[in-house]
Design a protein around this motif. Structure first.
Motif, PDB file in Angstrom:
ATOM      1  N   ILE A 123       0.858  -1.190   0.000  1.00 19.35           N
ATOM      2  CA  ILE A 123       0.000   0.000   0.000  1.00 19.35           C
ATOM      3  C   ILE A 123       0.896   1.241   0.000  1.00 19.35           C
ATOM      4  O   ILE A 123       1.730   1.406   0.881  1.00 19.35           O
ATOM      5  CB  ILE A 123      -0.932   0.015   1.226  1.00 19.35           C
ATOM      6  CG1 ILE A 123      -1.870  -1.188   1.217  1.00 19.35           C
ATOM      7  CG2 ILE A 123      -1.743   1.319   1.286  1.00 19.35           C
ATOM      8  CD1 ILE A 123      -2.910  -1.191   0.110  1.00 19.35           C
ATOM      9  N   VAL A 124       0.737   2.110  -1.008  1.00 16.37           N
ATOM     10  CA  VAL A 124       1.590   3.296  -1.085  1.00 16.37           C
ATOM     11  C   VAL A 124       0.824   4.558  -0.699  1.00 16.37           C
ATOM     12  O   VAL A 124       1.440   5.618  -0.553  1.00 16.37           O
ATOM     13  CB  VAL A 124       2.168   3.490  -2.504  1.00 16.37           C
ATOM     14  CG1 VAL A 124       3.016   2.295  -2.918  1.00 16.37           C
ATOM     15  CG2 VAL A 124       1.085   3.766  -3.519  1.00 16.37           C
ATOM     16  N   ASN A 125      -0.488   4.449  -0.555  1.00 12.44           N
ATOM     17  CA  ASN A 125      -1.240   5.652  -0.264  1.00 12.44           C
ATOM     18  C   ASN A 125      -2.532   5.353   0.483  1.00 12.44           C
ATOM     19  O   ASN A 125      -3.300   4.502   0.063  1.00 12.44           O
ATOM     20  CB  ASN A 125      -1.593   6.298  -1.610  1.00 12.44           C
ATOM     21  CG  ASN A 125      -1.744   7.774  -1.436  1.00 12.44           C
ATOM     22  OD1 ASN A 125      -2.680   8.202  -0.808  1.00 12.44           O
ATOM     23  ND2 ASN A 125      -0.796   8.508  -1.925  1.00 12.44           N
ATOM     24  N   VAL A 126      -2.760   6.036   1.578  1.00 13.72           N
ATOM     25  CA  VAL A 126      -4.002   5.894   2.337  1.00 13.72           C
ATOM     26  C   VAL A 126      -4.649   7.269   2.384  1.00 13.72           C
ATOM     27  O   VAL A 126      -4.023   8.238   2.831  1.00 13.72           O
ATOM     28  CB  VAL A 126      -3.759   5.368   3.763  1.00 13.72           C
ATOM     29  CG1 VAL A 126      -5.090   5.163   4.489  1.00 13.72           C
ATOM     30  CG2 VAL A 126      -2.947   4.085   3.738  1.00 13.72           C
ATOM     31  N   SER A 127      -5.885   7.356   1.895  1.00 14.99           N
ATOM     32  CA  SER A 127      -6.586   8.642   1.878  1.00 14.99           C
ATOM     33  C   SER A 127      -7.991   8.475   2.444  1.00 14.99           C
ATOM     34  O   SER A 127      -8.389   7.363   2.780  1.00 14.99           O
ATOM     35  CB  SER A 127      -6.654   9.158   0.433  1.00 14.99           C
ATOM     36  OG  SER A 127      -7.314   8.205  -0.376  1.00 14.99           O
ATOM     37  N   MET A 128      -8.727   9.573   2.551  1.00 13.46           N
ATOM     38  CA  MET A 128     -10.051   9.519   3.165  1.00 13.46           C
ATOM     39  C   MET A 128     -10.995  10.553   2.569  1.00 13.46           C
ATOM     40  O   MET A 128     -10.536  11.620   2.152  1.00 13.46           O
ATOM     41  CB  MET A 128      -9.916   9.784   4.671  1.00 13.46           C
ATOM     42  CG  MET A 128     -11.211   9.757   5.454  1.00 13.46           C
ATOM     43  SD  MET A 128     -10.962  10.059   7.210  1.00 13.46           S
ATOM     44  CE  MET A 128     -10.324   8.459   7.725  1.00 13.46           C
ATOM     45  N   THR A 129     -12.276  10.217   2.509  1.00 15.83           N
ATOM     46  CA  THR A 129     -13.332  11.178   2.183  1.00 15.83           C
ATOM     47  C   THR A 129     -14.201  11.338   3.414  1.00 15.83           C
ATOM     48  O   THR A 129     -14.710  10.341   3.937  1.00 15.83           O
ATOM     49  CB  THR A 129     -14.152  10.692   0.984  1.00 15.83           C
ATOM     50  OG1 THR A 129     -13.285  10.562  -0.147  1.00 15.83           O
ATOM     51  CG2 THR A 129     -15.261  11.674   0.651  1.00 15.83           C
ATOM     52  N   ALA A 145      -0.678   8.888  11.925  1.00 18.57           N
ATOM     53  CA  ALA A 145      -0.888   7.456  11.655  1.00 18.57           C
ATOM     54  C   ALA A 145      -0.553   7.100  10.206  1.00 18.57           C
ATOM     55  O   ALA A 145      -0.426   5.933   9.868  1.00 18.57           O
ATOM     56  CB  ALA A 145      -2.340   7.075  11.960  1.00 18.57           C
ATOM     57  N   GLY A 146      -0.451   8.137   9.341  1.00 16.53           N
ATOM     58  CA  GLY A 146      -0.045   7.866   7.971  1.00 16.53           C
ATOM     59  C   GLY A 146      -1.048   8.265   6.901  1.00 16.53           C
ATOM     60  O   GLY A 146      -0.835   8.003   5.719  1.00 16.53           O
ATOM     61  N   LEU A 147      -2.151   8.892   7.317  1.00 16.61           N
ATOM     62  CA  LEU A 147      -3.101   9.363   6.301  1.00 16.61           C
ATOM     63  C   LEU A 147      -2.435  10.489   5.519  1.00 16.61           C
ATOM     64  O   LEU A 147      -1.846  11.386   6.109  1.00 16.61           O
ATOM     65  CB  LEU A 147      -4.387   9.869   6.963  1.00 16.61           C
ATOM     66  CG  LEU A 147      -5.575  10.110   6.040  1.00 16.61           C
ATOM     67  CD1 LEU A 147      -6.142   8.790   5.527  1.00 16.61           C
ATOM     68  CD2 LEU A 147      -6.659  10.912   6.748  1.00 16.61           C
ATOM     69  N   SER A 148      -2.486  10.441   4.173  1.00 13.98           N
ATOM     70  CA  SER A 148      -1.741  11.461   3.417  1.00 13.98           C
ATOM     71  C   SER A 148      -2.660  12.513   2.802  1.00 13.98           C
ATOM     72  O   SER A 148      -2.281  13.674   2.691  1.00 13.98           O
ATOM     73  CB  SER A 148      -0.944  10.796   2.294  1.00 13.98           C
ATOM     74  OG  SER A 148      -1.845  10.182   1.398  1.00 13.98           O
ATOM     75  N   ARG A 149      -3.883  12.107   2.404  1.00 12.22           N
ATOM     76  CA  ARG A 149      -4.734  13.066   1.689  1.00 12.22           C
ATOM     77  C   ARG A 149      -6.163  12.979   2.217  1.00 12.22           C
ATOM     78  O   ARG A 149      -6.607  11.920   2.619  1.00 12.22           O
ATOM     79  CB  ARG A 149      -4.768  12.714   0.198  1.00 12.22           C
ATOM     80  CG  ARG A 149      -3.419  12.667  -0.439  1.00 12.22           C
ATOM     81  CD  ARG A 149      -3.465  12.237  -1.890  1.00 12.22           C
ATOM     82  NE  ARG A 149      -3.723  10.821  -2.044  1.00 12.22           N
ATOM     83  CZ  ARG A 149      -4.666  10.332  -2.814  1.00 12.22           C
ATOM     84  NH1 ARG A 149      -5.460  11.127  -3.454  1.00 12.22           N
ATOM     85  NH2 ARG A 149      -4.834   9.035  -2.919  1.00 12.22           N
ATOM     86  N   VAL A 150      -6.866  14.096   2.170  1.00 17.55           N
ATOM     87  CA  VAL A 150      -8.281  14.067   2.539  1.00 17.55           C
ATOM     88  C   VAL A 150      -9.105  14.815   1.495  1.00 17.55           C
ATOM     89  O   VAL A 150      -8.667  15.841   0.959  1.00 17.55           O
ATOM     90  CB  VAL A 150      -8.572  14.685   3.931  1.00 17.55           C
ATOM     91  CG1 VAL A 150      -8.121  13.782   5.044  1.00 17.55           C
ATOM     92  CG2 VAL A 150      -7.987  16.064   4.056  1.00 17.55           C
ATOM     93  N   ASN A 151     -10.280  14.242   1.214  1.00 17.62           N
ATOM     94  CA  ASN A 151     -11.299  14.933   0.427  1.00 17.62           C
ATOM     95  C   ASN A 151     -12.422  15.276   1.397  1.00 17.62           C
ATOM     96  O   ASN A 151     -12.894  14.393   2.119  1.00 17.62           O
ATOM     97  CB  ASN A 151     -11.852  14.030  -0.678  1.00 17.62           C
ATOM     98  CG  ASN A 151     -10.811  13.700  -1.727  1.00 17.62           C
ATOM     99  OD1 ASN A 151      -9.639  14.049  -1.585  1.00 17.62           O
ATOM    100  ND2 ASN A 151     -11.240  13.011  -2.778  1.00 17.62           N
ATOM    101  N   ILE A 152     -12.812  16.545   1.396  1.00 20.50           N
ATOM    102  CA  ILE A 152     -13.853  16.983   2.327  1.00 20.50           C
ATOM    103  C   ILE A 152     -15.104  17.355   1.527  1.00 20.50           C
ATOM    104  O   ILE A 152     -15.043  18.158   0.593  1.00 20.50           O
ATOM    105  CB  ILE A 152     -13.351  18.162   3.177  1.00 20.50           C
ATOM    106  CG1 ILE A 152     -12.135  17.709   3.995  1.00 20.50           C
ATOM    107  CG2 ILE A 152     -14.460  18.696   4.088  1.00 20.50           C
ATOM    108  CD1 ILE A 152     -11.419  18.822   4.736  1.00 20.50           C
ATOM    109  N   SER A 153     -16.226  16.733   1.885  1.00 26.05           N
ATOM    110  CA  SER A 153     -17.486  16.974   1.164  1.00 26.05           C
ATOM    111  C   SER A 153     -18.095  18.281   1.633  1.00 26.05           C
ATOM    112  O   SER A 153     -18.295  18.476   2.832  1.00 26.05           O
ATOM    113  CB  SER A 153     -18.459  15.822   1.430  1.00 26.05           C
ATOM    114  OG  SER A 153     -17.829  14.598   1.151  1.00 26.05           O
TER     115      SER A 153
END
Ligand code: SF4
Length: 369
Positions: A123-129, A145-153
């Motif tokens: 796994i090279v990328n962990v992101s979240m919406t 913890a390693g989260l790199s990107r977030v998309n915010i609704s």
């Protein structure tokens, strides 16, 4: 070199090496194995994992006014089961994982899950919406913890309309979430705005968010997912869809009227990191970008790179198709090899495109977008 830096460096190296289309650009980088292709020859390296169908909002285009019957405790995948399924997924070449919901941050153990996914081989990328409401309290821990990107609704900048769309939310809570995401150092921070014609949203105000801060505002065409949601006439209707080309024209017209320059394409080099199908533009000199996601007017199924895992353990080959594979039972009865077979089945089952299908048995909150 820390794992995150190593994977980022590998990804940058990989990007530099490959001039080809940037959409499905990451595979076999860590293990030298070829990411698997589906039956239509598409590289599938991205898994969207829904952690829960629960949410602290009730958005009109996502779930009925009175919410959905929440999934039972035994129905929900346990955190360690999600980890096992993700680990097996890396064996077919999944490299990027996005955590979704409902609202992923209401799920207990989410920070530990991010850490274990981040440390997972392959796994090279962990992101979240997320809707951002819980980010002020959790952003720093998620980042560590390693989260790199977030998309915010966020679908409106009008406080009253915000409460109308979310049925329960307050605009400032999501705006504070955006501030917290930038402060925590997530890169990029993207805004997801679903465009619905009858809502008459202020699209230029949204686009202008990208000028002074490194925010990447993306406009998403309104998708016919879910049954006709809600009894108050909030169901999907084709007349509510604003094709991206039309929207770009609207924004540019209003920008010029306000003395702003028109949006110009960023080209591949100028787009923010991501595994998604957005096409990006920018106001010259802006810190951020403006993106368009066009699943209806200009669908991108020929480049589809994803699978979805629902919170109750179904592998879903396509957002618009109701065909699913019960990977939860496979895991509980047959272990990791049975899960692996589910992934192979999903690769074979993926449709070539959505064929303009309208409506799905699950609501968006039960799929995770
Ligand atoms: S509609 Fe289905 S096939 Fe098309 S991009 Fe989305 S998930 Fe892929």
């Amino acid at each position: 070199m820390a794992k995150r830096d190593k994977s980022y460096a590998l990804r940058r190296l990989y990007l530099a090496k490959n001039e080809s289309s940037s959409y499905t650009e990451v595979s076999n980088i860590s293990k030298g194995e070829e990411a698997m292709k589906d039956s239509h020859g598409r590289v599938i390296d991205y898994l969207r994992i829904s952690l829960t169908d629960k949410c602290n909002f009730r958005c009109i285009y996502c779930m009925p006014a009175d919410g959905v019957q929440p999934m039972g405790h035994d129905e929900l995948l346990r955190i360690e089961e999600i980890e096992t399924i993700a680990r097996v997924a890396t064996r077919i070449g999944i490299r990027s994982v996005r955590l979704t919901g409902g609202e992923p941050l209401v799920r207990k153990g989410v920070v530990d899950l991010v850490a274990s996914l981040h440390d997972m081989d392959g796994i090279v990328n962990v992101s979240m919406t997320t809707n951002g409401v819980l980010l002020p309290d959790m952003a720093a821990d998620l980042k560590a913890a390693g989260l790199s990107r977030v998309n915010i609704s966020l679908d409106t900048l009008d406080p009253e309309q915000f409460t109308y769309i979310t049925r329960v939310g307050r605009l400032e809570s999501t705006l504070r979430g955006i501030d917290a995401a930038l402060e925590a150092g997530f890169n990029p921070v993207k805004i997801n705005a679903v465009t619905v014609r009858r809502l008459n949203q202020d699209f230029l105000a949204f686009a202008k968010l990208s000028i002074d801060r490194p925010l990447h505002v993306r406009f998403i065409e309104y998708m016919p997912v879910g049954e006709s949601t809600g009894s108050d006439g909030t169901g999907w209707d084709r007349s509510d869809v604003i094709p991206s080309e039309e929207l770009l024209g609207i924004i540019n017209e209003r920008a010029v009227a306000e003395g702003l320059p028109e949006l110009v394409s960023t080209g591949d080099d100028g787009k923010p990191i991501g595994w998604g199908p957005a096409r990006y533009y920018e106001f010259p000199g802006a810190k951020g970008t403006v993106g368009f996601i066009s699943p209806l007017s200009r669908h991108f199924c020929s480049q589809c790179n994803r699978l979805r895992l629902t919170a109750d353990g179904k592998l879903r080959p396509c957002l618009f198709s109701d065909r699913e594979i019960d990977v939860r039972s496979a895991l509980r009865k047959g272990g990791e090899d049975a899960v692996y077979d589910c992934f192979l089945e999903a690769l074979n089952m993926k449709p070539d495109d959505h064929h303009d299908k309208v409506g799905t048995e699950r609501n968006m909150s039960q799929i995770g977008g």
